[in-house]
Design a protein around this motif. Structure first.
Motif, mmCIF file in Angstrom:
data_model
loop_
_atom_site.group_PDB
_atom_site.id
_atom_site.type_symbol
_atom_site.label_atom_id
_atom_site.label_comp_id
_atom_site.label_asym_id
_atom_site.label_seq_id
_atom_site.Cartn_x
_atom_site.Cartn_y
_atom_site.Cartn_z
ATOM 1 N N PRO A 22 0.810 -1.218 0.000
ATOM 2 C CA PRO A 22 0.000 0.000 0.000
ATOM 3 C C PRO A 22 0.843 1.267 0.000
ATOM 4 O O PRO A 22 1.970 1.290 0.480
ATOM 5 N N HIS A 23 0.265 2.310 -0.558
ATOM 6 C CA HIS A 23 0.869 3.637 -0.536
ATOM 7 C C HIS A 23 0.633 4.248 0.839
ATOM 8 O O HIS A 23 -0.339 3.928 1.522
ATOM 9 N N ALA A 24 1.513 5.123 1.257
ATOM 10 C CA ALA A 24 1.327 5.791 2.546
ATOM 11 C C ALA A 24 0.036 6.601 2.523
ATOM 12 O O ALA A 24 -0.318 7.187 1.496
ATOM 13 N N PRO A 25 -0.709 6.653 3.620
ATOM 14 C CA PRO A 25 -1.940 7.447 3.657
ATOM 15 C C PRO A 25 -1.676 8.899 3.262
ATOM 16 O O PRO A 25 -0.644 9.474 3.622
ATOM 17 N N ALA A 26 -2.601 9.471 2.524
ATOM 18 C CA ALA A 26 -2.444 10.851 2.062
ATOM 19 C C ALA A 26 -2.488 11.822 3.245
ATOM 20 O O ALA A 26 -3.285 11.671 4.164
ATOM 21 N N LYS A 27 -1.612 12.812 3.201
ATOM 22 C CA LYS A 27 -1.593 13.838 4.249
ATOM 23 C C LYS A 27 -2.487 15.022 3.894
ATOM 24 O O LYS A 27 -3.087 15.631 4.778
ATOM 25 N N ARG A 28 -2.539 15.367 2.615
ATOM 26 C CA ARG A 28 -3.380 16.474 2.159
ATOM 27 C C ARG A 28 -4.221 15.992 0.976
ATOM 28 O O ARG A 28 -4.025 16.420 -0.154
ATOM 29 N N ALA A 80 -5.551 23.053 -6.218
ATOM 30 C CA ALA A 80 -5.437 22.072 -5.135
ATOM 31 C C ALA A 80 -3.980 21.677 -4.929
ATOM 32 O O ALA A 80 -3.518 21.543 -3.784
ATOM 33 N N VAL A 81 -3.247 21.521 -6.018
ATOM 34 C CA VAL A 81 -1.819 21.199 -5.919
ATOM 35 C C VAL A 81 -1.071 22.357 -5.255
ATOM 36 O O VAL A 81 -0.196 22.152 -4.404
ATOM 37 N N ARG A 90 -2.169 24.323 -3.096
ATOM 38 C CA ARG A 90 -2.473 24.347 -1.657
ATOM 39 C C ARG A 90 -1.750 23.227 -0.909
ATOM 40 O O ARG A 90 -1.862 23.130 0.315
ATOM 41 N N GLY A 91 -1.047 22.367 -1.628
ATOM 42 C CA GLY A 91 -0.277 21.323 -0.965
ATOM 43 C C GLY A 91 -0.851 19.931 -1.061
ATOM 44 O O GLY A 91 -0.407 19.023 -0.334
ATOM 45 N N ALA A 92 -1.814 19.702 -1.962
ATOM 46 C CA ALA A 92 -2.394 18.360 -2.110
ATOM 47 C C ALA A 92 -1.306 17.359 -2.480
ATOM 48 O O ALA A 92 -0.487 17.608 -3.364
ATOM 49 N N ASP A 93 -1.281 16.228 -1.787
ATOM 50 C CA ASP A 93 -0.311 15.177 -2.123
ATOM 51 C C ASP A 93 -0.968 13.992 -2.827
ATOM 52 O O ASP A 93 -0.285 13.147 -3.398
ATOM 53 N N VAL A 94 -2.296 13.913 -2.778
ATOM 54 C CA VAL A 94 -3.068 12.947 -3.564
ATOM 55 C C VAL A 94 -4.309 13.679 -4.048
ATOM 56 O O VAL A 94 -4.995 14.336 -3.262
ATOM 57 N N ILE A 95 -4.573 13.584 -5.345
ATOM 58 C CA ILE A 95 -5.719 14.299 -5.904
ATOM 59 C C ILE A 95 -6.593 13.316 -6.666
ATOM 60 O O ILE A 95 -6.100 12.442 -7.373
ATOM 61 N N GLY A 96 -7.887 13.434 -6.490
ATOM 62 C CA GLY A 96 -8.802 12.511 -7.134
ATOM 63 C C GLY A 96 -9.921 13.232 -7.841
ATOM 64 O O GLY A 96 -10.089 14.450 -7.707
ATOM 65 N N MET A 97 -10.707 12.463 -8.602
ATOM 66 C CA MET A 97 -11.836 13.017 -9.343
ATOM 67 C C MET A 97 -13.031 12.097 -9.219
ATOM 68 O O MET A 97 -12.911 10.879 -9.404
ATOM 69 N N ALA A 98 -14.171 12.657 -8.887
ATOM 70 C CA ALA A 98 -15.434 11.924 -8.871
ATOM 71 C C ALA A 98 -16.252 12.447 -10.038
ATOM 72 O O ALA A 98 -16.803 13.550 -9.973
ATOM 73 N N GLY A 99 -16.282 11.680 -11.118
ATOM 74 C CA GLY A 99 -16.980 12.138 -12.316
ATOM 75 C C GLY A 99 -16.724 11.211 -13.467
ATOM 76 O O GLY A 99 -16.192 10.106 -13.300
ATOM 77 N N GLY A 100 -17.103 11.660 -14.657
ATOM 78 C CA GLY A 100 -16.950 10.850 -15.856
ATOM 79 C C GLY A 100 -15.523 10.758 -16.325
ATOM 80 O O GLY A 100 -14.614 11.422 -15.790
ATOM 81 N N ASP A 101 -15.309 9.965 -17.364
ATOM 82 C CA ASP A 101 -13.951 9.706 -17.833
ATOM 83 C C ASP A 101 -13.291 10.933 -18.449
ATOM 84 O O ASP A 101 -12.068 11.087 -18.373
ATOM 85 N N GLY A 102 -14.078 11.816 -19.063
ATOM 86 C CA GLY A 102 -13.502 13.047 -19.584
ATOM 87 C C GLY A 102 -12.931 13.905 -18.475
ATOM 88 O O GLY A 102 -11.828 14.468 -18.609
ATOM 89 N N GLY A 119 3.486 14.729 -10.753
ATOM 90 C CA GLY A 119 3.972 13.485 -10.160
ATOM 91 C C GLY A 119 3.200 13.049 -8.934
ATOM 92 O O GLY A 119 3.768 12.433 -8.031
ATOM 93 N N LEU A 120 1.894 13.360 -8.893
ATOM 94 C CA LEU A 120 1.062 13.000 -7.742
ATOM 95 C C LEU A 120 0.189 11.788 -8.049
ATOM 96 O O LEU A 120 -0.244 11.590 -9.194
ATOM 97 N N PRO A 121 -0.112 10.976 -7.056
ATOM 98 C CA PRO A 121 -1.049 9.872 -7.265
ATOM 99 C C PRO A 121 -2.452 10.394 -7.533
ATOM 100 O O PRO A 121 -2.846 11.457 -7.035
ATOM 101 N N HIS A 122 -3.191 9.626 -8.309
ATOM 102 C CA HIS A 122 -4.548 10.000 -8.701
ATOM 103 C C HIS A 122 -5.521 8.941 -8.190
ATOM 104 O O HIS A 122 -5.227 7.743 -8.230
ATOM 105 N N VAL A 123 -6.676 9.382 -7.715
ATOM 106 C CA VAL A 123 -7.718 8.469 -7.242
ATOM 107 C C VAL A 123 -8.939 8.616 -8.141
ATOM 108 O O VAL A 123 -9.418 9.733 -8.381
#
Length: 430
Positions: free
Chosen positions: A111-117, A163-164, A166-178, A191-195
């Motif tokens: 597993p990846h380390a838990p996201a801090k931001r 968001a980046v 502001r210091g986001a270390d993991v960024i995700g998207m809830a939505g369609g593929d576009g 170079g950030l992980p994506h959810v």
């Protein structure tokens, strides 16, 4: 795999131990058994034409072995022992070369380390309002994830960049593929992980990554020790896409309400009407994987990694998203009669046998035309000036999967590897 190989060898030994008669009969028996077993391995590993060919070869080998053994005066027990060992070998080869199974993402990597931001951007209009249906904003707050909800007029890429900043270390998207593609572009750039949260209508990216599309809230677990998976992205004239780009008639279908309602089957049924005697040939120029030049095509599909296509209507899924290759499909239909033939084969899952169906893969693909080209990019209708250049971006993105997610696409869970890899599998090298 080792037992499959051993079973084949034992079948040969059985012939040597129990067969009688001339040296020629024994050699013919050994060759027949070897061909039957090998053909059987390929029969259970492949589908379509290759399976048919392998089946014929296996039957021919078995026939040669039976005739040779009987001609040599072998007893019935010899035939039964050799047949049983050969059958066991083929069965075990299928088990060894078939990679499907009950696995989860947690079985595949640390597993990846838990996201801090952690930050999740949400499109409240996607998937008929899944963001509100699943109370994603509140679920995020309960998990310490910063929710960012799109409003009318917002620039999605700018929201991700902010968001980046502001210091986001993991960024995700809830939505369609576009929308996933746009946020993934920013994540890859920094170079950030994506959810990927499957809050769209079809969520093809989530499916191919092995995310459970029915577990929208559970997908948030990827922020807390998610399982990393490195995948490719692809670009069309510099714009990132995560799934595919469609051109030709398929691009027109993408614009239709039938496509938006996930009724592509109905839209494809209109092909005979679209390809009547007065229809104009599409101005699309390209070179396929065999070096053949094409001056037109009715459907061109370029995907980020090859699809396992049994039919165009079902689009298919990708067994892997890290091959460093674009998947290419071209379909040329010359008449309404050909269109009906194509649809009949497509419905039967035998569309590969249509003469105008061409598939190949390549890291770069260029298409030209005499004017602007209509495209469907991850389901969004666009127009671009030629030349249209597609390129792969190998290993450009790291996605985090929830530990409980399947971790594999349907194509991956049902894929096989060639029997020639049995030796590597047996030695733990594959």
């Amino acid at each position: 795999a080792a037992a499959a190989l051993g079973g084949g060898v034992l079948a040969l030994i059985a012939v040597l131990l129990f067969a009688v008669g001339s040296f020629g009969h024994i050699i013919a028996s050994l060759v027949g058994i070897a061909v039957a077993v090998t053909g059987g391995w390929y029969f259970v590993a492949y589908r379509g034409v290759r399976r048919v060919i392998a089946g014929v070869i296996a039957l021919v080998g078995a026939g040669v072995a039976v005739v040779a053994l009987l001609s040599a005066g072998a007893q019935l027990v010899t035939l039964l022992i050799a047949a049983a060992l050969a059958g066991v070998s083929v069965y075990l080869a299928r088990v060894a070369t078939n990679t499907h199974g009950e696995t989860t993402a947690a079985d595949m990597a640390a597993p990846h380390a838990p996201a801090k931001r952690p930050v999740l951007i949400m499109n409240p209009w996607s998937g008929g309002g899944k963001v509100a249906t699943f109370n994603l904003a509140d679920e995020c707050k309960a998990r310490g994830i910063e929710p960012v909800v799109l409003t009318r007029g917002d620039d999605l890429v700018q929201l991700a960049e902010d968001a980046v900043a502001r210091g986001a270390d993991v960024i995700g998207m809830a939505g369609g593929d576009g929308s996933q593609a746009l946020v993934a572009t920013v994540a890859s750039k920094h170079g950030l992980p994506h959810v990927v949260i499957p809050a769209g209508t079809r969520n093809h990216l989530a499916l191919d990554l092995g995310v459970d599309r029915d577990d929208v809230v559970g997908s948030l677990d990827a922020y807390a020790g998610g399982i990393p998976k490195t995948v490719d992205l692809a670009t069309v004239n510099g714009r990132v896409f995560v799934n595919n780009v469609s051109l030709g008639l398929y691009a027109d279908i993408v614009k239709s309400d039938a496509y938006r309602d996930a009724k592509l089957r109905t839209a494809l049924d209109t092909l005979p009407d679209l390809l009547g005697p007065n229809a104009d040939s599409l101005d699309l120029h390209f070179v396929d994987g065999e070096g053949e030049h094409h001056d037109t095509a009715d459907v061109v599909l370029v995907s980020n990694n090859p699809y396992d296509l049994e039919s165009l209507g079902g689009v298919g899924t990708r067994a892997r998203m890290d091959t460093g290759e674009l998947g290419l499909l071209s379909v040329t239909i010359d008449s309404a009669v050909d269109a009906r033939r194509f649809l009949a084969l497509e419905t039967a899952g035998r569309v590969h046998s249509y003469p105008g169906w061409v598939e190949w893969s390549t890291p770069r693909f260029e298409l030209n035309s005499g004017g602007p080209v209509a495209l469907g990019v991850d389901g969004e209708s666009l127009s671009m000036d030629p030349p249209i250049v597609f390129e792969t971006m190998p290993g450009a993105l790291t996605v985090l999967l929830p530990p409980q997610a399947p971790g594999q696409s349907p194509a991956a869970r049902n894929s096989t590897v060639p029997p020639k890899e049995l030796w590597d599998i047996a030695l733990g090298r594959s």
